[in-house]
Design a protein around this motif. Sequence first.
Motif, mmCIF file in Angstrom:
data_model
loop_
_atom_site.group_PDB
_atom_site.id
_atom_site.type_symbol
_atom_site.label_atom_id
_atom_site.label_comp_id
_atom_site.label_asym_id
_atom_site.label_seq_id
_atom_site.Cartn_x
_atom_site.Cartn_y
_atom_site.Cartn_z
ATOM 1 N N LYS A 184 13.090 -95.572 6.183
ATOM 2 C CA LYS A 184 13.759 -96.018 4.879
ATOM 3 C C LYS A 184 12.971 -95.750 4.024
ATOM 4 N N ILE A 186 23.369 -85.796 -3.530
ATOM 5 C CA ILE A 186 23.600 -87.093 -2.618
ATOM 6 C C ILE A 186 24.128 -86.693 -1.725
ATOM 7 N N GLU A 187 25.372 -85.482 -2.051
ATOM 8 C CA GLU A 187 26.409 -84.861 -1.464
ATOM 9 C C GLU A 187 26.002 -83.660 -0.926
ATOM 10 N N GLN A 208 23.497 -86.089 2.257
ATOM 11 C CA GLN A 208 23.697 -87.296 2.943
ATOM 12 C C GLN A 208 25.123 -86.483 4.234
ATOM 13 N N CYS A 229 20.038 -87.477 7.874
ATOM 14 C CA CYS A 229 20.001 -88.491 7.092
ATOM 15 C C CYS A 229 20.891 -89.215 8.122
ATOM 16 N N GLN A 250 21.590 -92.247 5.800
ATOM 17 C CA GLN A 250 22.079 -92.877 4.506
ATOM 18 C C GLN A 250 21.463 -91.948 3.375
ATOM 19 N N TYR A 251 22.478 -91.974 2.577
ATOM 20 C CA TYR A 251 21.417 -91.073 0.806
ATOM 21 C C TYR A 251 22.848 -91.622 0.516
ATOM 22 N N GLU A 252 22.332 -92.538 -0.510
ATOM 23 C CA GLU A 252 22.847 -93.293 -1.779
ATOM 24 C C GLU A 252 22.360 -93.611 -3.393
ATOM 25 N N CYS A 253 22.926 -93.745 -4.243
ATOM 26 C CA CYS A 253 22.069 -93.258 -5.294
ATOM 27 C C CYS A 253 22.904 -94.680 -6.464
ATOM 28 N N PHE A 254 22.437 -94.996 -6.972
ATOM 29 C CA PHE A 254 22.509 -96.251 -7.792
ATOM 30 C C PHE A 254 22.250 -96.357 -9.555
ATOM 31 N N VAL A 295 17.597 -93.853 -5.260
ATOM 32 C CA VAL A 295 18.187 -93.985 -4.551
ATOM 33 C C VAL A 295 17.857 -94.526 -2.884
ATOM 34 N N GLU A 310 17.087 -94.199 0.795
ATOM 35 C CA GLU A 310 17.565 -93.089 1.372
ATOM 36 C C GLU A 310 17.079 -93.683 3.326
#
Length: 103
Positions: free
Chosen positions: A4, A27-28, A31, A36, A38-42, A61, A63
């Motif tokens: 992680k 991100i798209e 993922q 992978c 988890q791969y999320e961006c905020f 991000v 991950e």
Amino acid sequence: MSLKLIATLTFPADQQDKAQEVLVELIEKSQADQGCLQYECFAVDKNVAEGEPVPEGDFVVLEEWWDEEALDVHVASEHFQAFLGAFAEGEIGLKIQRLNKLD
């Protein structure tokens, strides 16, 4: 055990829109990378109360990768390298933190 990470990214003020656009594509594609989880961006909310510290970075991000090999393949991938190449040298501030679960 999975791996992680938290990646904190900082961009110049005049590159914020471009950064967001390029991150959406990264991100798209990330993922869909094998391994992978988890791969999320905020976007980091910089609207803080007076006297409070301003959060670091512009985007974060989160991950999670199946293993080190999956992460290595991601870093070498065409889409990750294209993300890095979309900006001039020194335009991206990147800080990566590995997370270890407390038992």
